[in-house]
Enzyme design. Structure first.
Site, mmCIF file in Angstrom:
data_model
loop_
_atom_site.group_PDB
_atom_site.id
_atom_site.type_symbol
_atom_site.label_atom_id
_atom_site.label_comp_id
_atom_site.label_asym_id
_atom_site.label_seq_id
_atom_site.Cartn_x
_atom_site.Cartn_y
_atom_site.Cartn_z
ATOM 1 N N SER A 190 -29.971 -57.495 47.977
ATOM 2 C CA SER A 190 -29.877 -57.778 49.405
ATOM 3 C C SER A 190 -29.535 -59.243 49.649
ATOM 4 O O SER A 190 -29.793 -60.117 48.817
ATOM 5 C CB SER A 190 -31.203 -57.432 50.086
ATOM 6 N N GLY A 191 -29.003 -59.503 50.825
ATOM 7 C CA GLY A 191 -28.756 -60.878 51.252
ATOM 8 C C GLY A 191 -29.805 -61.398 52.209
ATOM 9 O O GLY A 191 -29.641 -62.485 52.774
ATOM 10 N N HIS A 192 -30.870 -60.629 52.417
ATOM 11 C CA HIS A 192 -31.905 -61.007 53.383
ATOM 12 C C HIS A 192 -33.209 -61.358 52.678
ATOM 13 O O HIS A 192 -33.564 -60.777 51.645
ATOM 14 C CB HIS A 192 -32.151 -59.858 54.373
ATOM 15 N N ASP A 204 -34.939 -64.411 60.908
ATOM 16 C CA ASP A 204 -34.433 -63.105 60.466
ATOM 17 C C ASP A 204 -35.575 -62.209 59.982
ATOM 18 O O ASP A 204 -36.396 -62.621 59.159
ATOM 19 C CB ASP A 204 -33.423 -63.364 59.343
ATOM 20 N N ASP A 225 -29.041 -65.265 59.336
ATOM 21 C CA ASP A 225 -29.411 -64.359 58.240
ATOM 22 C C ASP A 225 -29.492 -65.186 56.964
ATOM 23 O O ASP A 225 -28.595 -65.991 56.677
ATOM 24 C CB ASP A 225 -28.368 -63.252 58.073
ATOM 25 N N HIS A 228 -22.537 -60.148 63.682
ATOM 26 C CA HIS A 228 -22.713 -61.467 64.296
ATOM 27 C C HIS A 228 -21.444 -61.986 64.968
ATOM 28 O O HIS A 228 -21.519 -62.890 65.792
ATOM 29 C CB HIS A 228 -23.198 -62.477 63.259
ATOM 30 N N ASP A 241 -14.619 -47.340 73.306
ATOM 31 C CA ASP A 241 -14.042 -46.042 72.938
ATOM 32 C C ASP A 241 -12.536 -46.144 73.096
ATOM 33 O O ASP A 241 -12.020 -46.153 74.218
ATOM 34 C CB ASP A 241 -14.609 -44.944 73.841
ATOM 35 N N HIS A 250 -26.619 -53.970 43.049
ATOM 36 C CA HIS A 250 -26.636 -54.625 44.362
ATOM 37 C C HIS A 250 -27.980 -55.307 44.576
ATOM 38 O O HIS A 250 -29.025 -54.816 44.133
ATOM 39 C CB HIS A 250 -26.416 -53.590 45.480
#
Length: 556
Positions: free
Chosen positions: A367-369, A196, A164, A79, A444, A365
């Site tokens: 998720s953050g969603h 989201d 999010d 973001h 690059d 863990h």
């Protein structure tokens, strides 16, 4: 896309719709525009040699001073990561919450742009005006502190962008999402909701961040040696839990990895991390501390080649070593495309004698969603007239549209759009409008946008089939062969076999030159092309390989 004074609102994504990452969305009214977020994406295996991918913001450049700035929902790289590259030639302000502003400033400083870019810091419910847009940030919970949704009031209605989020009622810092404000906007009427879609395929609800503590605690308590914990460097709440558990189990904390140290420093300066300074130790003290009294917080949970944890796993870190009895916690999800590098790193950690805990074998863990039930809750809360799913691959967007239908939105109210496509809303309703320029720009090294599809195609060709270089000298008057041909190959033959193939290739080049008309042998371009075709035929027929063949003809 811009049409001054036609009374229409236009919304167009430059990235993030049809892919994970690269999030950037334009909202335009009356010829003026703002952009929500400006993120990057990490390259996939087909983008050989590419370091980063950023959205093409040529349309924003075309707007000139009618583009009013970037509004950032939170500080994750997908973001904010493109800002140091696009702000080189876009003189606009960036609006961000304190944590995101700190992370952005650090990135800009690395690119020597911090003195040139104006960053305006805001907090939830601190409303401000940008041309025809009144922006109201609303606190939401996510896997980073200071995440917000945005309620953007325009002359024809309110646009709500979720950012999010997940609906976490028991977050680590006690700051629950501001559902009341979202409900108030919903009751007053929301024209367009952008939400989201990352976890739309996951049923139920996403567990609270607090639920991870039990899985982490068992490792901290039972590990006979040091505990290494790696997560995303900006996941301050996860790191706070590691600090709390370290204090509870009598472990001193050592931080390793530049990005993690920088994020923790910013969070501590802002008061988002609570821990006594006595809890921390320097890397140099590791050798003098008992193993069962040490926690090492490190970056590199995705197996990045130069990250601290990868170097530790490879026994290539100057100051940190894995010892038998150590425990390693990978407290993060696997970003698609990183599976192989993560597995390779885990294998090396086991070779060093560590026990590794990750999402496939331990509850370390979450998720953050938001998952399906939370996404449905948000739709019911906001009650939009129109809905556009954002932040996801095409299948995520399609699933989210179906979910919107399931909670009562009609097909005429939901729009599945992709990057560059424009949704126009005015008094007559909502419909597709003329698309705008969009795409991906490859970074690059120091080059930005100078690597395109042709370069990537050549790189793939070289990586798959190798290179054969043929060097010969011809008389510029007669076209007779004076020296060579000599050959150099990479990735085509085994070194021991190369001389045998080179002998045959030499005969083929000489025969080819003899077949060319004498007057044409003095044309180096024609000689080059004929030699290339002859060698490619030989390698294709003999080896069924098609390496890059580069003849180099010197005229003497």
């Amino acid at each position: 896309m811009h049409a001054d004074g036609d009374g229409a609102l236009r919304v167009a994504p430059l990235g993030g719709l049809g892919e994970i990452g690269l999030n950037c969305l334009i909202i335009e009214y009356g010829g003026h525009a703002i952009a929500v977020d400006c993120g990057l994406m990490f390259p996939d295996s087909s983008m050989l040699g590419v370091d980063l991918v950023i959205p093409d913001v040529e349309y924003l450049r075309q707007l000139g001073d009618r583009f009013l700035g970037f509004v950032i929902t939170h500080g994750h790289e997908d973001h904010i990561g493109a800002l140091p590259y696009v702000l080189r030639d876009l003189a606009v302000p960036v609006y961000a919450t304190p944590m995101a502003a700190g992370l952005i400033t650090a990135r800009l400083r690395e690119h020597r742009l911090d003195a040139r870019v104006r960053i305006e810091t805001f907090r939830p419910r601190q409303r401000w005006q940008m041309g025809p847009f009144a922006v109201d940030p609303i606190h939401v919970t996510h896997s980073i502190v200071d995440a917000v949704a945005l309620a953007i009031t325009t002359p024809i209605g309110v646009v709500v962008h979720s950012g999010d989020f997940k609906i976490d009622h028991t977050p680590i810092d006690g700051a629950s999402p501001d559902m009341q404000t979202l409900a108030e906007y919903g009751s007053r009427g929301v024209l367009l909701f952008l939400s989201d879609s990352t976890n739309v395929e996951v049923t139920g609800t996403t567990p609270s961040e607090r639920s991870v503590r039990g899985g982490l605690e068992s490792v901290f308590v039972e590990a006979p040696g040091r505990v290494f914990l790696s997560t995303f460097s900006s996941h301050i709440h996860r790191l706070q839990q590691a600090l709390d558990l370290s204090a509870a189990t009598g472990r001193r904390v050592v931080m390793v990895g530049r990005s993690l140290v920088n994020s923790m420093r910013i969070a501590m300066d802002l008061g988002y991390v609570q821990a006594p300074l006595s809890l921390f130790a320097e890397v140099a003290e590791l050798g003098s501390l008992p193993a069962n009294r040490v926690t090492v917080l490190t970056s590199g949970s995705q197996g990045e080649a130069l990250s601290a944890l990868t170097r530790i796993a490879m026994n290539d870190h100057a100051q940190v070593r894995i010892e038998p009895g150590d425990a390693v916690i990978l407290s993060s999800r696997r970003i698609p495309g990183n599976e192989r590098t993560i597995d390779n790193m885990i294998n090396h950690l086991y070779r060093r004698g560590a026990q590794v805990f990750h999402t496939r074998n331990a509850p370390v863990h979450v998720s953050g969603h938001a998952s399906q039930d939370e996404l449905a809750t948000m739709l019911n809360l906001v009650k939009p007239r129109y809905f556009v799913p954002v932040h996801g691959e095409y299948r995520h967007l399609a699933h989210h549209v179906r979910l919107a239908h399931a909670v009562g939105l009609s097909s005429a109210s939901t729009f599945l759009i992709e990057n560059g496509q424009v949704l126009k809303i005015d008094a007559a309703g909502a419909r597709a409008d003329e698309p705008i320029p969009s795409g991906r720009v490859f970074v690059d090294g120091k080059g930005i946008g100078d690597v395109g599809d042709v370069v990537l195609r050549d790189r793939r060709h070289l990586s798959q089939d190798g290179l054969l270089l043929a060097v010969l000298a011809v008389d510029q008057k007669s076209g007779d062969l004076i020296a060579g041909p000599d050959f150099l190959s990479r990735g085509v033959f085994e070194e021991a076999d190369a001389p045998r193939f080179f002998d045959v290739a030499r005969e083929i080049v000489v025969a080819t030159l003899n077949q060319i008309a004498p007057e044409s042998r003095t044309d180096s371009l024609e000689v080059t092309e004929e030699v290339r075709k002859a060698l490619r035929r030989y390698l294709g027929k003999t080896l069924d390989r098609r390496p890059v063949v580069l003849p180099f003809v010197m005229e003497m």
